[in-house]
Design an enzyme around this catalytic site. Sequence first.
Site, PDB file in Angstrom:
ATOM      1  N   ASN A 150       0.786  -1.238   0.000  1.00  0.00           N
ATOM      2  CA  ASN A 150       0.000   0.000   0.000  1.00  0.00           C
ATOM      3  C   ASN A 150       0.817   1.287   0.000  1.00  0.00           C
ATOM      4  O   ASN A 150       0.295   2.345  -0.312  1.00  0.00           O
ATOM      5  CB  ASN A 150      -0.997   0.004   1.163  1.00  0.00           C
ATOM      6  CG  ASN A 150      -0.314   0.053   2.512  1.00  0.00           C
ATOM      7  OD1 ASN A 150       0.792  -0.430   2.669  1.00  0.00           O
ATOM      8  ND2 ASN A 150      -0.985   0.629   3.482  1.00  0.00           N
ATOM      9  N   GLU A 250       4.796  -3.506  12.139  1.00  0.00           N
ATOM     10  CA  GLU A 250       3.710  -2.523  12.012  1.00  0.00           C
ATOM     11  C   GLU A 250       2.562  -3.227  11.319  1.00  0.00           C
ATOM     12  O   GLU A 250       2.719  -3.702  10.195  1.00  0.00           O
ATOM     13  CB  GLU A 250       4.164  -1.313  11.189  1.00  0.00           C
ATOM     14  CG  GLU A 250       5.126  -0.404  11.912  1.00  0.00           C
ATOM     15  CD  GLU A 250       4.567   0.215  13.180  1.00  0.00           C
ATOM     16  OE1 GLU A 250       3.318   0.223  13.354  1.00  0.00           O
ATOM     17  OE2 GLU A 250       5.375   0.660  14.009  1.00  0.00           O
ATOM     18  N   CYS A 284      -3.053   1.589   6.907  1.00  0.00           N
ATOM     19  CA  CYS A 284      -3.264   1.041   8.257  1.00  0.00           C
ATOM     20  C   CYS A 284      -3.668   2.156   9.208  1.00  0.00           C
ATOM     21  O   CYS A 284      -4.206   1.890  10.276  1.00  0.00           O
ATOM     22  CB  CYS A 284      -2.033   0.302   8.749  1.00  0.00           C
ATOM     23  SG  CYS A 284      -0.564   1.308   8.766  1.00  0.00           S
ATOM     24  N   GLU A 462       9.079   3.438  14.376  1.00  0.00           N
ATOM     25  CA  GLU A 462       9.750   3.736  13.109  1.00  0.00           C
ATOM     26  C   GLU A 462       9.833   5.247  12.945  1.00  0.00           C
ATOM     27  O   GLU A 462       9.100   5.991  13.575  1.00  0.00           O
ATOM     28  CB  GLU A 462       8.940   3.156  11.943  1.00  0.00           C
ATOM     29  CG  GLU A 462       8.842   1.653  11.972  1.00  0.00           C
ATOM     30  CD  GLU A 462       8.457   1.088  10.617  1.00  0.00           C
ATOM     31  OE1 GLU A 462       9.344   0.931   9.774  1.00  0.00           O
ATOM     32  OE2 GLU A 462       7.266   0.812  10.412  1.00  0.00           O
TER      33      GLU A 462
END
Length: 481
Positions: A150, A250, A284, A462
Amino acid sequence: MPQVHPNFVAGEWIEGSDVTANINPSNTNDVVGYYARGSATDLNNAVAAAKAAFPAWSRTTPQIRCDLLKKASDEILARKDELGRLLSREEGKTLAEGIGEVARAGQIFAFHAGECLRLGGEAMASVRPGVGVEITREPVGIVGLITPWNFPIAIPAWKIAPALAWGNCVIIKPADLVPGSAWALSDILVRAGLPAGVLNLVMGRGSVVGQALLEHPDVNAVSFTGSVATGRKVAAACIASSPMKRIQLEMGGKNPLVVLDDANLDVAVEAAINGAFFSTGQRCTASSRFIVQDGIHDRFVAACVNRLKVLAVDDALKSHTHIGPVVDQGQLDQDLAYIRIAGDEGGKLAFGGEILTRETPGYYLAPALFTETTNDMRISREEVFGPVANVVRVKSYDEALEISNDTAFGLSSGICTTSLRFATHFRRNSEAGMVMVNLPTAGVDYHVPFGGRKGSSYGSREQGAYAKEFYSSVKTAYTFA
Ligand code: UN1
């Protein structure tokens, strides 16, 4: 024979044993390109090359790494229109979104070029006489990066850039569905002058290349972005391997957007539509639960429906398009299944949810909005990963907060309100890694930490300076002199 984009292993471009066709989801007759699919042997060769390159690379000066990352950043930014077009063509997000994502990747490399010059440590006094303590950071070693479809360039960028800045060697395995942008990024990095073995691109299937990466004893750390189910397998494999690997995961979200009675309606609708439906809802960080107070509920729903009516769902590359297609048939089937489930559970479809026909064959879906849903329905609990959102009606702020936290996930959350008191309370009490006030839950900055709580994330954050927690290993040295 069409040209096949090869893998990059041990400083050489190499053909794969297999090939995949990268298909444009806006027009399934359009093949974006052919890309090699690597084998376990390719992966093992990549790890061996990374291992050989590591001693010299990890000792390069910060200036060398800074210059290299800056050079890559410059090329990414200079080519953002062309690369954005490639990204939109392979993934299906709109051209504006594709170009924006490429620009973000360029900025990420510029940020981490700067980080190379800020690699510091600490000096502490020991509790013992005559002893000094020095706390430094060293590279972790060989890091495996597994990235999703994505964000075909931004996620590879935000894993590769800090990995290289800190002196690690990298194996990247991009999503099999969208290898084009990661290939272009790797090509840029290689030409920027990375020594052989420092960056290895092994495209291919998760079950082949990903699995071999997770099992390889010389891979020291794995950073993964993708689904919860795959994340769980990644973690289990990393713990089972000997030595155990450092892990960063993640995963999903079921991000709430709370809309209180005192919200500015235009701000709330903008946050809702952008957060839930832009990038075709395939983020997400997408808002999927609108938790809306009684007094504004009907006006909010009516305004969202009016806004959805004027959004063009069409070919990602057409200039009038607001929402591109779903990425592939499998994802479309999943979206449609959840649309059915939400209806069966008693949700009322206020807008969309049907397949659309456009000039070219593609996976076009009208963004779907459900009302009259409750937080215990599957549509409120499971991640759809498509342009589907549902409204849960609440009586008070307290109820809104409780429902927003009543989820297995905790990536991003949002509140629309003009009350400082509610905004402040929500920021402090929302059980999410990222909280947005009067903003969409998706669409984050590149220089600050990114990550979630509960089922959304595992391991350290991150992005930004916080990326060092994953990409470096702390050493504590005691000296008596
Ligand atoms: C964003 O919302 O700007 O896979 C980024 C994802 C996230 C990135 C979201 N890791 O959707």
